[in-house]
Design an enzyme around this catalytic site. Sequence first.
Site, PDB file in Angstrom:
ATOM      1  N   SER A 149       0.828  -1.209   0.000  1.00 52.98           N
ATOM      2  CA  SER A 149       0.000   0.000   0.000  1.00 52.98           C
ATOM      3  C   SER A 149       0.860   1.256   0.000  1.00 52.98           C
ATOM      4  CB  SER A 149      -0.914   0.005   1.223  1.00 52.98           C
ATOM      5  OG  SER A 149      -1.757  -1.125   1.217  1.00 52.98           O
TER       6      SER A 149
HETATM    7  N1  SAH Z   1      -0.815  -4.778   4.108  1.00 54.33           N
HETATM    8  C1  SAH Z   1      -0.087  -4.764   2.866  1.00 54.33           C
HETATM    9  C2  SAH Z   1      -1.002  -4.584   1.697  1.00 54.33           C
HETATM   10  C3  SAH Z   1      -1.182  -5.853   0.977  1.00 54.33           C
HETATM   11  S1  SAH Z   1      -2.246  -5.753  -0.418  1.00 54.33           S
HETATM   12  C4  SAH Z   1       0.995  -3.707   2.941  1.00 54.33           C
HETATM   13  O1  SAH Z   1       1.593  -3.573   3.952  1.00 54.33           O
HETATM   14  O2  SAH Z   1       1.273  -3.038   1.980  1.00 54.33           O
HETATM   15  C5  SAH Z   1      -3.664  -6.581   0.181  1.00 54.33           C
HETATM   16  C6  SAH Z   1      -3.489  -8.030   0.521  1.00 54.33           C
HETATM   17  O3  SAH Z   1      -4.757  -8.504   0.934  1.00 54.33           O
HETATM   18  C7  SAH Z   1      -3.056  -8.930  -0.622  1.00 54.33           C
HETATM   19  O4  SAH Z   1      -1.862  -9.571  -0.299  1.00 54.33           O
HETATM   20  C8  SAH Z   1      -4.201  -9.929  -0.761  1.00 54.33           C
HETATM   21  O5  SAH Z   1      -3.794 -11.224  -1.085  1.00 54.33           O
HETATM   22  C9  SAH Z   1      -4.794  -9.869   0.633  1.00 54.33           C
HETATM   23  N2  SAH Z   1      -6.168 -10.346   0.755  1.00 54.33           N
HETATM   24  C10 SAH Z   1      -7.232 -10.144  -0.065  1.00 54.33           C
HETATM   25  N3  SAH Z   1      -8.318 -10.781   0.413  1.00 54.33           N
HETATM   26  C11 SAH Z   1      -7.937 -11.403   1.570  1.00 54.33           C
HETATM   27  C12 SAH Z   1      -8.590 -12.235   2.529  1.00 54.33           C
HETATM   28  N4  SAH Z   1      -9.868 -12.587   2.410  1.00 54.33           N
HETATM   29  N5  SAH Z   1      -7.872 -12.667   3.573  1.00 54.33           N
HETATM   30  C13 SAH Z   1      -6.570 -12.350   3.731  1.00 54.33           C
HETATM   31  N6  SAH Z   1      -5.888 -11.590   2.865  1.00 54.33           N
HETATM   32  C14 SAH Z   1      -6.561 -11.114   1.794  1.00 54.33           C
END
Ligand code: SAH
Length: 302
Positions: A149
């Site tokens: 993000s």
């Molecule tokens: N927190 C991260 C952002 C990751 S992007 C950061 O520090 O930048 C969002 C993430 O959410 C992705 O890796 C995706 O696989 C995950 N995601 C989407 N749906 C999900 C679910 N139901 N349970 C767990 N993770 C999920």
Amino acid sequence: MTGKPSRFPLTLSSVVENKTRTPATRSGSGSPPATPTRTVITPQTATRNAAQDLNRQYSRPPAAGSTAKPVPRAAPGVIKAPAADRPTPLVSEAIRKAMVARVARQGVKDSKVLAAMEAVPRHLFMEPALASQAYIDASLPIGHHQTISQPYIVARMIEIMRANGKQGVLDRVLEIGTGCGYQAAVLSLVAKEVYSIERIKPLHELAKTNLRPLRIPNIRLHYGDGMLGLPQVAPFDGIILAAAGLEVPQALLEQLAIGGRLVAPVGARQQMLQLIQRVSKYEWTSDTLEECHFVPLRPGTV
Ligand code: SAH
């Protein structure tokens, strides 16, 4: 700040107070000024992945020394980069300070959040080829069609979660969507215990690999469907969703402590950041805050 609470089960159309703020400049979003809107509930569906697919797997090897003799644990609140991963001049602390100054200009005021952003070496969460871009104002690919993000939104969500009337004290927080583990690392500096769930196994492993050398004692990573939360460790003082659904999963509302705050992007192409507060056993309030752009929340695991 909240008005009439909603009755369980919460309907997200029960926005009780809308807030306006000037949206920060977002890379790629081209957002118009945020207009508070009433959320309409629609069935949860998988939505198109907005992340850029570089068709490339993250291939960073485990950090050197991660199996070597134990290094003394860092005290909570201190994140130390291992020698092998010390910032290069290109990704120096000065650049990270500049990122934090920009995030502050974009409207984040919470000094504890800004300090946490300054402490976490964001470039260590990216593959080396992208590390030089780690501190720009954008989300960046981490493989598997997902992104790390954008710094502003990471800081903003944590700031909103901390504005809980308890001087920001957070015992237990839950993050849905670990991705590369960056936001979990930032959260570890503002909460006593951080639980983070990821549904894509290789990303769960990647986060473990990224976080291991940082020796952060208060993060627990889980592989699973975050839409189900972690009932075995609930309730949580704060919950952050790093992926956008068309509604906030009911299980997560139920796992929020009374007085707890959940921050989540909601929507498909047009997404808004929502704050949900649990005001009693059966009552929640919901505020729509500002426009945002996240990858989709998807059910199940892969
Ligand atoms: N927190 C991260 C952002 C990751 S992007 C950061 O520090 O930048 C969002 C993430 O959410 C992705 O890796 C995706 O696989 C995950 N995601 C989407 N749906 C999900 C679910 N139901 N349970 C767990 N993770 C999920």
